[in-house]
Scaffold this motif. Structure first.
Motif, PDB file in Angstrom:
ATOM      1  N   ILE A  63       0.852  -1.185   0.000  1.00  0.00           N
ATOM      2  CA  ILE A  63       0.000   0.000   0.000  1.00  0.00           C
ATOM      3  C   ILE A  63       0.892   1.240   0.000  1.00  0.00           C
ATOM      4  N   SER A  64       0.387   2.299  -0.578  1.00  0.00           N
ATOM      5  CA  SER A  64       1.110   3.558  -0.634  1.00  0.00           C
ATOM      6  C   SER A  64       1.149   4.186   0.760  1.00  0.00           C
ATOM      7  N   LEU A  65       2.272   4.804   1.082  1.00  0.00           N
ATOM      8  CA  LEU A  65       2.388   5.488   2.375  1.00  0.00           C
ATOM      9  C   LEU A  65       1.380   6.620   2.516  1.00  0.00           C
ATOM     10  N   THR A  66       0.882   7.122   1.400  1.00  0.00           N
ATOM     11  CA  THR A  66      -0.108   8.205   1.463  1.00  0.00           C
ATOM     12  C   THR A  66      -1.436   7.725   2.050  1.00  0.00           C
ATOM     13  N   HIS A  67      -1.651   6.421   2.132  1.00  0.00           N
ATOM     14  CA  HIS A  67      -2.884   5.871   2.699  1.00  0.00           C
ATOM     15  C   HIS A  67      -2.763   5.556   4.187  1.00  0.00           C
ATOM     16  N   ILE A  68      -1.584   5.820   4.758  1.00  0.00           N
ATOM     17  CA  ILE A  68      -1.353   5.558   6.178  1.00  0.00           C
ATOM     18  C   ILE A  68      -1.365   6.872   6.945  1.00  0.00           C
ATOM     19  N   VAL A  69      -2.273   6.959   7.932  1.00  0.00           N
ATOM     20  CA  VAL A  69      -2.381   8.157   8.756  1.00  0.00           C
ATOM     21  C   VAL A  69      -1.445   8.051   9.955  1.00  0.00           C
ATOM     22  N   ILE A  70      -1.446   6.873  10.589  1.00  0.00           N
ATOM     23  CA  ILE A  70      -0.634   6.641  11.792  1.00  0.00           C
ATOM     24  C   ILE A  70       0.006   5.267  11.697  1.00  0.00           C
ATOM     25  N   GLU A  71       1.248   5.188  12.137  1.00  0.00           N
ATOM     26  CA  GLU A  71       1.977   3.919  12.256  1.00  0.00           C
ATOM     27  C   GLU A  71       2.534   3.863  13.669  1.00  0.00           C
ATOM     28  N   THR A  72       2.246   2.786  14.391  1.00  0.00           N
ATOM     29  CA  THR A  72       2.695   2.693  15.778  1.00  0.00           C
ATOM     30  C   THR A  72       2.969   1.239  16.152  1.00  0.00           C
ATOM     31  N   GLU A  73       3.561   1.052  17.311  1.00  0.00           N
ATOM     32  CA  GLU A  73       3.826  -0.278  17.857  1.00  0.00           C
ATOM     33  C   GLU A  73       2.551  -0.785  18.547  1.00  0.00           C
ATOM     34  N   PRO A  74       2.264  -2.074  18.439  1.00  0.00           N
ATOM     35  CA  PRO A  74       1.084  -2.608  19.135  1.00  0.00           C
ATOM     36  C   PRO A  74       1.355  -2.817  20.619  1.00  0.00           C
ATOM     37  N   LYS A  75       0.282  -2.862  21.392  1.00  0.00           N
ATOM     38  CA  LYS A  75       0.403  -3.278  22.789  1.00  0.00           C
ATOM     39  C   LYS A  75       0.918  -4.711  22.797  1.00  0.00           C
ATOM     40  N   LYS A  76       1.657  -5.084  23.827  1.00  0.00           N
ATOM     41  CA  LYS A  76       2.284  -6.413  23.887  1.00  0.00           C
ATOM     42  C   LYS A  76       1.263  -7.539  23.785  1.00  0.00           C
ATOM     43  N   ASP A  77       0.115  -7.424  24.482  1.00  0.00           N
ATOM     44  CA  ASP A  77      -0.872  -8.499  24.447  1.00  0.00           C
ATOM     45  C   ASP A  77      -1.518  -8.616  23.061  1.00  0.00           C
ATOM     46  N   ILE A  78      -1.683  -7.495  22.374  1.00  0.00           N
ATOM     47  CA  ILE A  78      -2.269  -7.527  21.028  1.00  0.00           C
ATOM     48  C   ILE A  78      -1.262  -8.122  20.041  1.00  0.00           C
ATOM     49  N   GLU A  79       0.016  -7.755  20.185  1.00  0.00           N
ATOM     50  CA  GLU A  79       1.053  -8.325  19.322  1.00  0.00           C
ATOM     51  C   GLU A  79       1.140  -9.847  19.515  1.00  0.00           C
ATOM     52  N   LYS A  80       1.085 -10.276  20.756  1.00  0.00           N
ATOM     53  CA  LYS A  80       1.141 -11.709  21.075  1.00  0.00           C
ATOM     54  C   LYS A  80      -0.053 -12.445  20.455  1.00  0.00           C
ATOM     55  N   ASN A  81      -1.239 -11.864  20.569  1.00  0.00           N
ATOM     56  CA  ASN A  81      -2.452 -12.446  19.997  1.00  0.00           C
ATOM     57  C   ASN A  81      -2.328 -12.519  18.470  1.00  0.00           C
ATOM     58  N   TYR A  82      -1.848 -11.449  17.847  1.00  0.00           N
ATOM     59  CA  TYR A  82      -1.665 -11.419  16.396  1.00  0.00           C
ATOM     60  C   TYR A  82      -0.684 -12.506  15.951  1.00  0.00           C
ATOM     61  N   LEU A  83       0.472 -12.579  16.582  1.00  0.00           N
ATOM     62  CA  LEU A  83       1.484 -13.575  16.202  1.00  0.00           C
ATOM     63  C   LEU A  83       0.968 -15.000  16.392  1.00  0.00           C
ATOM     64  N   SER A  84       0.204 -15.213  17.445  1.00  0.00           N
ATOM     65  CA  SER A  84      -0.401 -16.517  17.677  1.00  0.00           C
ATOM     66  C   SER A  84      -1.417 -16.847  16.589  1.00  0.00           C
ATOM     67  N   THR A  85      -2.209 -15.856  16.187  1.00  0.00           N
ATOM     68  CA  THR A  85      -3.231 -16.061  15.151  1.00  0.00           C
ATOM     69  C   THR A  85      -2.606 -16.400  13.810  1.00  0.00           C
ATOM     70  N   ILE A  86      -1.550 -15.681  13.403  1.00  0.00           N
ATOM     71  CA  ILE A  86      -0.984 -15.921  12.068  1.00  0.00           C
ATOM     72  C   ILE A  86      -0.084 -17.151  12.017  1.00  0.00           C
ATOM     73  N   SER A  87       0.450 -17.568  13.179  1.00  0.00           N
ATOM     74  CA  SER A  87       1.354 -18.713  13.168  1.00  0.00           C
ATOM     75  C   SER A  87       0.684 -20.016  13.576  1.00  0.00           C
ATOM     76  N   GLY A  88      -0.445 -19.906  14.304  1.00  0.00           N
ATOM     77  CA  GLY A  88      -1.103 -21.105  14.807  1.00  0.00           C
ATOM     78  C   GLY A  88      -0.436 -21.668  16.040  1.00  0.00           C
ATOM     79  N   ILE A  89       0.553 -20.943  16.563  1.00  0.00           N
ATOM     80  CA  ILE A  89       1.287 -21.376  17.769  1.00  0.00           C
ATOM     81  C   ILE A  89       0.833 -20.520  18.947  1.00  0.00           C
ATOM     82  N   THR A  90       0.489 -21.166  20.043  1.00  0.00           N
ATOM     83  CA  THR A  90       0.094 -20.440  21.232  1.00  0.00           C
ATOM     84  C   THR A  90       1.347 -19.896  21.913  1.00  0.00           C
ATOM     85  N   LEU A  91       1.367 -18.576  22.123  1.00  0.00           N
ATOM     86  CA  LEU A  91       2.536 -17.939  22.742  1.00  0.00           C
ATOM     87  C   LEU A  91       2.298 -17.655  24.197  1.00  0.00           C
TER      88      LEU A  91
END
Length: 91
Positions: A63-91
């Motif tokens: 996607i073009s950077l012009t379509h991004i308003v904000i870019e930030t780091e996720p909260k740790k619990d949300i990042e953990k949930n995301y990584l678990s969802t895309i990998s299928g591994i419970t973290l």
């Protein structure tokens, strides 16, 4: 190596993905969006991660950077949930 980022787009969508910037584009690997879902507790709403483009064959997008308003780091619990969802591994 791409980092997990939360992006707010000009469309109002909030997505989480492994993201890598290359010049004027952002490459998103396995992007997911946040979907409100009902809970067992009356009057409350939870959040679920769902594929950003549900009918897409690929799992990476540019996607073009012009379509991004904000870019930030996720909260740790949300990042953990995301990584678990895309990998299928419970973290």
């Amino acid at each position: 190596m791409s980092e997990v980022k939360v992006l707010k787009l000009t469309t109002g969508e909030e997505i989480i993905a492994r993201a890598e910037q290359q010049r004027d584009i952002m490459i998103l690997h396995k992007p997911m969006s946040f979907q409100p879902v009902p809970t067992q507790v009356q009057g409350t709403v939870g959040m679920a991660l769902v594929p950003w483009l549900m009918s897409a064959k690929d799992d990476f997008f540019e996607i073009s950077l012009t379509h991004i308003v904000i870019e930030t780091e996720p909260k740790k619990d949300i990042e953990k949930n995301y990584l678990s969802t895309i990998s299928g591994i419970t973290l």
